[in-house]
Design a protein around this motif. Structure first.
Motif, PDB file in Angstrom:
ATOM      1  N   GLN A  11       0.835  -1.197   0.000  1.00 52.23           N
ATOM      2  CA  GLN A  11       0.000   0.000   0.000  1.00 52.23           C
ATOM      3  C   GLN A  11       0.875   1.254   0.000  1.00 52.23           C
ATOM      4  N   PHE A  12       1.904   1.236   0.820  1.00 48.09           N
ATOM      5  CA  PHE A  12       2.821   2.374   0.899  1.00 48.09           C
ATOM      6  C   PHE A  12       3.472   2.623  -0.461  1.00 48.09           C
ATOM      7  N   THR A  13       3.923   1.547  -1.109  1.00 51.77           N
ATOM      8  CA  THR A  13       4.580   1.671  -2.410  1.00 51.77           C
ATOM      9  C   THR A  13       3.635   2.220  -3.469  1.00 51.77           C
ATOM     10  N   GLU A  14       2.407   1.716  -3.475  1.00 54.04           N
ATOM     11  CA  GLU A  14       1.415   2.202  -4.448  1.00 54.04           C
ATOM     12  C   GLU A  14       1.152   3.687  -4.259  1.00 54.04           C
ATOM     13  N   GLU A  15       1.078   4.132  -3.018  1.00 53.78           N
ATOM     14  CA  GLU A  15       0.833   5.552  -2.740  1.00 53.78           C
ATOM     15  C   GLU A  15       1.996   6.410  -3.215  1.00 53.78           C
ATOM     16  N   ARG A  16       3.236   5.946  -2.987  1.00 53.75           N
ATOM     17  CA  ARG A  16       4.401   6.716  -3.403  1.00 53.75           C
ATOM     18  C   ARG A  16       4.520   6.758  -4.925  1.00 53.75           C
ATOM     19  N   VAL A  17       4.171   5.654  -5.616  1.00 53.64           N
ATOM     20  CA  VAL A  17       4.209   5.630  -7.079  1.00 53.64           C
ATOM     21  C   VAL A  17       3.198   6.618  -7.644  1.00 53.64           C
ATOM     22  N   ALA A  18       2.002   6.645  -7.051  1.00 50.32           N
ATOM     23  CA  ALA A  18       0.965   7.571  -7.506  1.00 50.32           C
ATOM     24  C   ALA A  18       1.409   9.015  -7.318  1.00 50.32           C
ATOM     25  N   GLU A  19       2.062   9.312  -6.190  1.00 45.92           N
ATOM     26  CA  GLU A  19       2.555  10.660  -5.941  1.00 45.92           C
ATOM     27  C   GLU A  19       3.630  11.042  -6.953  1.00 45.92           C
ATOM     28  N   SER A  20       4.520  10.098  -7.266  1.00 46.10           N
ATOM     29  CA  SER A  20       5.600  10.365  -8.226  1.00 46.10           C
ATOM     30  C   SER A  20       5.042  10.678  -9.603  1.00 46.10           C
ATOM     31  N   LYS A  21       4.006   9.959 -10.009  1.00 51.68           N
ATOM     32  CA  LYS A  21       3.390  10.199 -11.309  1.00 51.68           C
ATOM     33  C   LYS A  21       2.752  11.582 -11.357  1.00 51.68           C
TER      34      LYS A  21
END
Length: 205
Positions: A11-21
């Protein structure tokens, strides 16, 4: 426990990927989590505890951050800036105050790790009793880049090799590698030297 941490990591990784995009597209998300770094550190420490508890590994290293990182620590109450700039405080009281708060946060994470290890029973001892948890820095004084008098903490009993709960001051031959060699011996690795060591530290037992 392992699955619960795995889910949180995903979940943490998905949130950080979304923020990066969003950032790459020139959009700044309105819900950027200022505690993302703190959450990442806690997840990493939880993985270390689980790895030791499950005997997946018996050795782990963790670096909080690059020594010249511009990491913003504004998630710590009373801090408005980064660790590295505050380490060059030039004896400014306000910078020193915030620098101390950041260092305190790091120690609190170390203390949390120790407390979790102490909760896990292994026979009549705890996982902390059976471990050696070394915490330190490569710089004694960031303001002057002085590598002497490094801040070093060693927790755990190393399976009975060490007596913790003491503050030891060495006025002569304070080579850090002497401590590393002592830790190797506690692990059963009987090397004569490590780095620039001159022998083990007998006062640790």
């Amino acid at each position: 426990s392992v699955q619960a941490v795995e889910k949180r990591i995903n979940q943490f990784t998905e949130e950080r990927v979304a923020e990066s995009k969003d950032l790459a597209a020139g959009r700044r998300p309105s819900d950027l989590d200022p505690n993302a770094y703190a959450d990442r550190v806690r997840l990493m420490l939880e993985m270390i505890v689980l790895a030791f508890r499950s005997d997946t590994t018996r050795l782990s290293t963790f670096m909080f951050g690059n020594s010249v990182s511009s990491r913003n620590f504004s998630f710590v109450e009373g801090v408005r800036g980064g660790f590295h700039p505050f380490s060059h405080h030039q004896n400014d009281p306000e910078k020193e105050r915030q620098y101390a708060l950041i260092n305190r946060w790091h120690i609190e994470q170390y203390a949390w790790l120790l407390s979790e290890l102490a909760k896990i029973k292994e026979g009549d001892k705890t996982l902390l009793d059976q471990s050696m948890v070394f915490f330190g820095s490569g710089i004694g004084d960031g303001n002057s880049h002085n590598p002497r008098s490094l801040p070093v903490l060693l927790a755990g009993r190393g399976g009975g090799a060490f007596k913790p709960g003491r503050h030891l001051v060495f006025k002569k031959d304070r080579r850090l590698c002497n401590l590393h060699l002592s830790m190797l011996h506690a692990l059963g690795v009987r090397e004569d030297r490590f780095g620039d060591s001159r022998g083990v530290i007998t006062d640790l037992a």
